[in-house]
Design a protein around this motif. Structure first.
Motif, PDB file in Angstrom:
ATOM      1  N   ASP A 164      -4.888   8.428  -2.712  1.00  0.00           N
ATOM      2  CA  ASP A 164      -5.957   7.735  -3.447  1.00  0.00           C
ATOM      3  C   ASP A 164      -6.551   6.597  -2.627  1.00  0.00           C
ATOM      4  O   ASP A 164      -7.743   6.284  -2.763  1.00  0.00           O
ATOM      5  N   GLU A 165      -5.755   5.996  -1.770  1.00  0.00           N
ATOM      6  CA  GLU A 165      -6.246   4.925  -0.900  1.00  0.00           C
ATOM      7  C   GLU A 165      -7.127   5.467   0.223  1.00  0.00           C
ATOM      8  O   GLU A 165      -7.819   4.696   0.894  1.00  0.00           O
ATOM      9  N   THR A 190       0.836  -1.198   0.000  1.00  0.00           N
ATOM     10  CA  THR A 190       0.000   0.000   0.000  1.00  0.00           C
ATOM     11  C   THR A 190       0.876   1.255   0.000  1.00  0.00           C
ATOM     12  O   THR A 190       2.045   1.220   0.389  1.00  0.00           O
ATOM     13  N   ARG A 192      -0.435   7.714  -4.273  1.00  0.00           N
ATOM     14  CA  ARG A 192      -1.003   6.381  -4.029  1.00  0.00           C
ATOM     15  C   ARG A 192      -1.675   6.332  -2.666  1.00  0.00           C
ATOM     16  O   ARG A 192      -2.800   5.821  -2.531  1.00  0.00           O
TER      17      ARG A 192
END
Length: 218
Positions: A138-139, A83, A135
């Motif tokens: 966006d998570e 992640t 990233r």
């Protein structure tokens, strides 16, 4: 084993020993510490030091480039995390530990800016930092508005504990957790005030600081 092979092996061993002792010596006395003392600590003659490093600038450059190589190794780990948030945690933890354990880093970076002003390898990492930041946002794990430069600044803040000596280093995990909690996205998060600065501008500030100021992003 041929004598030539043995000589090369001894030379590599001496080189690594000199780098290890240089890190320890510079951490204690700064990057202008006598190279004769480096020879004594490494258990070699002064001539051996100068065969490996013709002058202090050559030693400074190699220590700097070793830091860049460490960044490259970390880059692969960051991209491989499951992640974006794990990449954020890894970046802050690994880099702040390095800065804290390298109290001579600001002086090293300043000297490199004098040796080779146009050498800017740190700019290579702008893309990967923005990648892991986007990233994580966006998570839904990282608060919006955070940038790669923000992460660099936080690394420096955490790493500044190293300026207080080894006794302060155990405080870093606690402060890291405080920082991570502040980075997490929450419904009640207050928008970050003001715009962040560009990566290139931060890189310039980091390398043109006065020695003694803790800014450790390569």
């Amino acid at each position: 084993m041929s004598s030539a092979t043995s000589t090369r092996r001894d030379a590599r061993r001496n080189h690594e020993r000199l780098l290890t002792e240089a890190r320890r010596l510079f951490a204690e006395r700064g990057i202008d510490a006598p190279l004769d003392e480096l020879a004594t600590r490494a258990g070699v003659g002064a001539g051996t030091v100068y065969r490996h490093f013709p002058n202090r600038d050559a030693l400074v450059r190699e220590l700097y480039e070793a830091g860049i190589e460490m960044f490259h190794e970390l880059e692969h780990e960051l991209v491989a995390t499951e992640t974006g948030w794990q990449a954020i945690e890894l970046f802050l933890d690994r880099l702040s530990a390095w800065v804290a354990e390298t109290p001579y880093l600001p002086a090293l970076m300043h000297r490199m800016s004098q040796i080779e002003p146009d050498h800017r390898p740190g700019m290579e990492f702008e893309g990967v930092l923005e990648q892991i930041v986007n990233r994580a946002i966006d998570e839904g794990a990282l608060r919006p508005g955070v940038t790669g430069v923000d992460l660099n600044v936080l690394v420096n803040m955490l790493g500044s504990l190293g300026q207080f000596g080894g006794a302060a280093l155990p405080l870093r995990p606690r402060q890291l957790q405080v920082v991570l909690d502040g980075l997490r996205a929450r419904p009640d998060s207050v928008p970050l005030p003001g715009p962040g600065i560009e990566f290139a501008d931060f890189h310039e500030v980091a390398h043109n600081q006065k020695p003694g100021v803790t800014v450790g992003s390569i």
